[in-house]
Design an enzyme around this catalytic site. Sequence first.
Site, PDB file in Angstrom:
ATOM      1  N   GLY A 104       0.823  -1.197   0.000  1.00  0.00           N
ATOM      2  CA  GLY A 104       0.000   0.000   0.000  1.00  0.00           C
ATOM      3  C   GLY A 104       0.858   1.247   0.000  1.00  0.00           C
ATOM      4  O   GLY A 104       2.056   1.213  -0.297  1.00  0.00           O
TER       5      GLY A 104
ATOM      6  N   GLY B 251       1.575   2.689   5.439  1.00  0.00           N
ATOM      7  CA  GLY B 251       2.691   1.830   5.805  1.00  0.00           C
ATOM      8  C   GLY B 251       3.379   2.285   7.078  1.00  0.00           C
ATOM      9  O   GLY B 251       3.765   1.467   7.923  1.00  0.00           O
TER      10      GLY B 251
ATOM     11  N   GLU C  98       5.707  -3.530   0.890  1.00  0.00           N
ATOM     12  CA  GLU C  98       5.842  -3.075  -0.491  1.00  0.00           C
ATOM     13  C   GLU C  98       5.037  -1.796  -0.611  1.00  0.00           C
ATOM     14  O   GLU C  98       3.807  -1.812  -0.628  1.00  0.00           O
ATOM     15  CB  GLU C  98       5.346  -4.144  -1.473  1.00  0.00           C
ATOM     16  CG  GLU C  98       5.820  -3.920  -2.893  1.00  0.00           C
ATOM     17  CD  GLU C  98       4.776  -3.251  -3.769  1.00  0.00           C
ATOM     18  OE1 GLU C  98       4.750  -1.991  -3.768  1.00  0.00           O
ATOM     19  OE2 GLU C  98       4.007  -3.956  -4.418  1.00  0.00           O
TER      20      GLU C  98
ATOM     21  N   CYS D 166       1.601   0.290  -8.704  1.00  0.00           N
ATOM     22  CA  CYS D 166       2.774   0.754  -7.945  1.00  0.00           C
ATOM     23  C   CYS D 166       4.022   0.800  -8.800  1.00  0.00           C
ATOM     24  O   CYS D 166       4.855   1.699  -8.658  1.00  0.00           O
ATOM     25  CB  CYS D 166       2.990  -0.137  -6.729  1.00  0.00           C
ATOM     26  SG  CYS D 166       3.269  -1.876  -7.127  1.00  0.00           S
TER      27      CYS D 166
END
Length: 501
Positions: free
Chosen positions: A230, A235, A252, A287
């Site tokens: 995310g 995070g 990640e 991402c």
Amino acid sequence: MKSAASHPIRSASGFGVFGPVGSGPVLTRENPANTAETVGELRTNTVEEVDAIVRSAETAQRVWSRQSIQQRIDQLLSAADAVGETTAELSVVLARELGKPVADSAGEMGFAAAFTRYVTDHAEHVLATTYLDDAAGRVQVDRVPFGVVAAVVPWNAPLILASLKVGPALVSGNSIVVKPSPLAPFAVTAALEAMAGALPAGVLSVVHGEAAVGQALVGHSRVRKVAFTGGEAVGRSVLATTAQHITPAVMELGGNDAALVCEDSVFDDTFIEGMIFGALLTSGQVCMAAKRLYVPQSRMDEFVDRFVEVARRVLVCGDPLNPAVTVGPLVSAVQVAKVSGLVAEAASAGATVTPLGTLTSEFDPERGYFLQPTLVVAENSMAIVQTEQFGPTVPVVGYRRLDQAIGWANDSDLGLASSVWSSDEDHAFAVAQRLEAGTTFINCHNRAGMSLRVPFGGVKRSGFGREFGEAGIAEYSQTHAIHLPGTIRDGQGSARLYPQG
């Protein structure tokens, strides 16, 4: 008032398979291509239910971990077959709840089964016990599970990002509790339900809810590993929570991927299509999408002309259920506002903004979260270059020297992925070695550059830990070393000696 879809999804959290039926608030998800249509609704979980599900997962894990690797592999292969059978139905569900074109959604469903099979093919090698017995002593190193794994997955590729965690965690002997995003909960939960039907009760569970549910899950004292994909802000919150129990995590996070085009590149259709979809798959909401393009200043006009020309043919914008469409809506009004604002700010600062693609009759910003893709000829200092846009726009910046482009690419707190484009493979690899990223693609970017066998993850503030490949399997076990020093075995040792051998 929102109208119901022709086949709205109505489900209790957990479907009666994953644990207690949710008794929290009802979660409703609209169709981003037609916000008047309700895709479905489900009941979320309470914090108390999260506690019960985690404790059930802990009990199940103790039994699951005692099975042999081959027994776990056999059951995961059955689970892969089960999720594969849901592809046709759930690809439509995913397209409706997320706005991802239906062909891409079907590919995502297929990935869930394919990656699970990859994991089963490589698990015995990754998890094998190693032995050493010589004059220096006897050593046995086992790979053992953590226990309960908590997985938090985002909305943009829920099946892929859940599969990267579920398969490795389970084959390693862990149990796993997955929390999907409220923006795309239905397809991933139904796929995990199919998998869970082939597994012992409690080994694979799902919880639903907003931030409080996520915090209760990752902060649970019985969770022994957290896997998060995310944004950086969430995070940070996850890491602050896991720190309370010193819970290890694989993270990640976001990326602002640079794509470096070398002087010798040939701008044929294959090259340009690779760059277009490297940047704009899933409407740019990926991402590891290419989010800033660096092109030799001497070739900028040629590049822009070809990019716009090819995009007119390959970018078809509209309803994701239309099989001809390659660009659907964004996931929310918030994303539309963010990306539109970055484009408008760049234009006001002197950037040239060119609309891309072809719009179908279904493309209606008044009806859904649609935004036409754009190419922005920008300066490197502009916010649209320095910010992860996460939408259907891509800035291109001209450089005069390759060293300048490499410096710009590395001048970021993020380092998820990057790419180098060149007609000279060796030159491309040499340039790639100078880039600060967890993965660098050559002559491709985004999904085209991914491989089941290649580890993927970020450096710098893009996270730590790896998914994909054998490294992604190894993330979900830890070593237990058993050691008898040779001197002790031979009766010659001393408790005061420094380590030998």
